[in-house]
Design an enzyme around this catalytic site. Structure first.
Site, PDB file in Angstrom:
ATOM      1  N   ASP A 106     -43.821   1.846  36.612  1.00 37.82           N
ATOM      2  CA  ASP A 106     -42.553   1.415  36.004  1.00 37.82           C
ATOM      3  C   ASP A 106     -42.749   0.337  34.946  1.00 37.82           C
ATOM      4  O   ASP A 106     -43.770  -0.354  34.914  1.00 37.82           O
ATOM      5  CB  ASP A 106     -41.632   0.838  37.091  1.00 37.82           C
ATOM      6  CG  ASP A 106     -41.047   1.923  37.986  1.00 37.82           C
ATOM      7  OD1 ASP A 106     -41.522   3.076  37.911  1.00 37.82           O
ATOM      8  OD2 ASP A 106     -40.135   1.598  38.764  1.00 37.82           O
ATOM      9  N   HIS A 249     -46.612  -0.816  38.690  1.00 37.09           N
ATOM     10  CA  HIS A 249     -46.118  -1.232  37.369  1.00 37.09           C
ATOM     11  C   HIS A 249     -47.276  -1.301  36.374  1.00 37.09           C
ATOM     12  O   HIS A 249     -48.210  -2.087  36.584  1.00 37.09           O
ATOM     13  CB  HIS A 249     -45.413  -2.584  37.475  1.00 37.09           C
ATOM     14  CG  HIS A 249     -44.207  -2.530  38.380  1.00 37.09           C
ATOM     15  ND1 HIS A 249     -44.331  -2.581  39.748  1.00 37.09           N
ATOM     16  CD2 HIS A 249     -42.895  -2.398  38.104  1.00 37.09           C
ATOM     17  CE1 HIS A 249     -43.110  -2.474  40.285  1.00 37.09           C
ATOM     18  NE2 HIS A 249     -42.225  -2.371  39.305  1.00 37.09           N
TER      19      HIS A 249
END
Ligand code: NI
Length: 319
Positions: A106, A249
């Site tokens: 993400d 991430h």
């Protein structure tokens, strides 16, 4: 014998043309001629025989050579055939009966870290899904293109990473959802763009405005919080299961460091690393719009329960 007659004929011709008589001297000449021609014929026969043998040898050599050429060319043909059948279809490399997981990243793309992660994935014939945010796309369109080109998937993490349930204005909500979606379609040509709502937060109203499948997660590595590669690796190793969607991430260097070990370890454990859409395709025959997916276990059939694997703490990615 034939030679003898021929020489006699020659001598006779001599007599006819030059009017010579057949004398003893002529008989001597005849014997000499017979001997000479015999030797000549013998030599000729030998030469011809040697020549023929040499020709035979050459032709067998040539045959062998052509056989060899044919063999190698047929080998080449088979290899090129294999290449053409496997190369364009990365899906063909997935065994649907074996364990598979979806690694997801993400808040990117990040020019440095997303590319590092893509390098690792490529090395292990693995793929992942990258949920990008709008404010990180500009100037990184080539990274999105690379993700798609290498068989991984670009997905939507909204324009500004706002909590969607808190946006009251419908037009703003639509813009948050669709700006990034449209950009991804424009750059990659994808038809379906899975969406992960920031903080995993959606309600019925928000769900109704999303035109793609909603992807949550089953394993939160907490990489954004620990910023420690070893901890992220350990988290995956302790919690992984067949059909898990793993949250990480790609904006953090420590996560890229962790991915080197995670991908290698998953590979060694027999896990196939696929995109979220591939996982949906193999496990459910495709992802459905209006459904939230936290994992896609092989034994599950009820799509309504998919999101229940999501952990309670959904405060990920707050910077
Ligand atoms: Ni996020």
């Amino acid at each position: 014998m034939i030679i003898k007659y021929i020489t006699r004929l020659i001598v006779l011709l001599n007599i006819i043309f030059y009017g010579k008589s057949y004398t003893e001297d002529d008989e001597m000449k005849e014997k000499v001629i017979v001997l000479c021609t015999s030797i000549l014929v013998l030599v000729l026969v030998c030469v011809v025989a040697i020549g023929l043998k040499a020709k035979e040898k050459n032709s067998t050599k040539k045959e062998k050579k052509t056989e060899l050429i044919e063999e190698t060319s047929s080998e080449l043909e088979t290899t090129t055939e294999e290449e053409t059948t496997t190369e364009p279809e990365t899906e063909a490399l997935v065994d649907p009966t074996k364990p598979m997981v979806a690694l997801t990243f993400d808040d990117g793309p990040s020019r440095e870290n997303t590319n590092r992660i893509l390098d690792v994935l490529k090395e292990h014939n693995a793929r992942a899904t990258f949920f990008v945010v709008g404010y990180n796309i500009d100037g990184n369109e080539d990274v999105l293109k690379r993700i798609a080109d290498e068989g991984s998937e670009v997905a939507n993490h909204t324009a500004n990473h706002k909590q969607l349930t808190e946006i009251e204005d419908d037009a703003e909500l639509d813009s948050e959802i669709n700006t990034v979606r449209n950009k991804i379609v424009e750059v990659t040509g994808q038809e379906v763009v899975p969406l992960r709502p920031p903080f995993g937060d959606v309600d019925e109203r928000v769900m109704a405005r999303i035109q793609d499948p909603v992807i949550l997660w089953a394993i939160d590595t907490l990489d954004w919080k620990t910023r420690d590669a070893a901890s992220t690796v350990a988290n995956v190793q302790e919690n992984i299961f067949d059909g898990a969607i793993v949250l990480m991430h790609d904006i953090h260097g420590e996560t890229a460091d962790a991915v080197v070990q995670i991908v290698e370890w998953l590979d060694s454990q027999g896990y196939q690393m696929v995109t979220v859409s591939e996982l949906g395709e193999y496990r459910r025959g495709g992802l459905t719009t209006g459904v939230k997916y936290g994992s896609l276990k092989p034994e599950e059939t009820a799509t309504a329960e998919e999101a229940e694997a999501v952990e309670e703490d959904t405060t990920h990615g707050e910077e």
